[in-house]
Design an enzyme around this catalytic site. Structure first.
Site, PDB file in Angstrom:
ATOM      1  N   CYS A   1      38.813  70.246 -36.144  1.00  9.44           N
ATOM      2  CA  CYS A   1      37.598  69.504 -36.472  1.00  9.44           C
ATOM      3  C   CYS A   1      37.385  68.386 -35.446  1.00  9.44           C
ATOM      4  CB  CYS A   1      37.706  68.934 -37.883  1.00  9.44           C
ATOM      5  SG  CYS A   1      36.287  67.926 -38.372  1.00  9.44           S
TER       6      CYS A   1
ATOM      7  N   CYS B   1      37.888  64.841 -37.389  1.00  6.94           N
ATOM      8  CA  CYS B   1      39.156  64.328 -37.924  1.00  6.94           C
ATOM      9  C   CYS B   1      40.405  65.021 -37.381  1.00  6.94           C
ATOM     10  CB  CYS B   1      39.145  64.417 -39.452  1.00  6.94           C
ATOM     11  SG  CYS B   1      39.239  66.105 -40.091  1.00  6.94           S
TER      12      CYS B   1
ATOM     13  N   CYS C   1      34.800  71.181 -43.200  1.00  3.97           N
ATOM     14  CA  CYS C   1      36.186  70.764 -43.021  1.00  3.97           C
ATOM     15  C   CYS C   1      36.760  70.311 -44.357  1.00  3.97           C
ATOM     16  CB  CYS C   1      36.246  69.632 -41.999  1.00  3.97           C
ATOM     17  SG  CYS C   1      37.908  68.931 -41.791  1.00  3.97           S
TER      18      CYS C   1
ATOM     19  N   CYS D   1      37.651  66.219 -44.020  1.00  3.15           N
ATOM     20  CA  CYS D   1      36.640  65.151 -43.935  1.00  3.15           C
ATOM     21  C   CYS D   1      35.278  65.568 -44.478  1.00  3.15           C
ATOM     22  CB  CYS D   1      36.497  64.661 -42.496  1.00  3.15           C
ATOM     23  SG  CYS D   1      35.661  65.815 -41.382  1.00  3.15           S
TER      24      CYS D   1
ATOM     25  N   CYS E   1      30.603  81.707 -38.795  1.00  5.88           N
ATOM     26  CA  CYS E   1      29.711  81.346 -37.693  1.00  5.88           C
ATOM     27  C   CYS E   1      29.727  79.823 -37.591  1.00  5.88           C
ATOM     28  CB  CYS E   1      28.315  81.883 -38.012  1.00  5.88           C
ATOM     29  SG  CYS E   1      27.142  81.683 -36.678  1.00  5.88           S
TER      30      CYS E   1
END
Length: 163
Positions: free
Chosen positions: A78, A81, A126, A129, A150
């Site tokens: 991510c 984070c 995510c 976060c 995607c």
């Protein structure tokens, strides 16, 4: 006079009520995630494009991400984070213009739904976060999971495997 007063009170009451359509779902609340930051903190840490995608659920232009061409072993994390999301071994060329994976790292992503386009889609975000990553569809490789995650490239960073 009583009718006007009653009508005014009833109108004010009805106009002040929020329907379910105006309420944000719990998945949008940052308090449900391990990493909690204010909008101002996210804006300070993320580029404008990262913020738009990760925090406002925007979509980057297709074929604009350098991550589309990554084939070397490693982990996609991510961009907000650093949470581990996907492995290169589960990446495939979907031809859609966005990095595509047939599965996520266990516990790396969470799922929700959105209907911004007028129909229901499975959203991927995510798990640490809550940042918006993209969507998952049922048109992935049949020989594996049949899923296509995607994912917006701007929502991730790539960490090559150490040799």
């Amino acid at each position: 006079m009583k009718k006007i007063l009653l009508f005014s009170l009833l109108s004010a009451f009805l106009m002040s009520c929020n329907g379910n359509a105006q309420k944000k779902s719990n998945k949008d609340s940052s308090e449900n995630y391990e990493v909690n930051k204010t909008e101002a903190e996210w804006k300070k840490e993320l580029s404008a494009e990262e913020f738009d995608v990760l925090r406002n659920a925007a979509t980057e232009r297709p074929f604009s991400s350098e991550l589309n061409n990554i084939k070397e072993p490693g982990t996609f994390v991510c961009a907000a984070c650093g949470n581990e999301l996907y492995k290169t071994e589960h990446k495939f060329m979907s031809g859609t213009g966005w990095p595509s994976f047939d599965r996520a790292i266990e516990g790396g992503v969470a799922y929700g739904s959105d209907s911004k386009l007028g129909y229901q889609r499975d959203e991927v975000h995510c798990a640490k976060c809550g940042g918006h990553l993209g969507h998952v569809f049922n048109d992935g490789p049949r020989e594996t999971t049949g899923k296509r995650h995607c994912i917006n490239g701007v929502a991730m960073n790539f960490l090559p495997e150490e040799k």
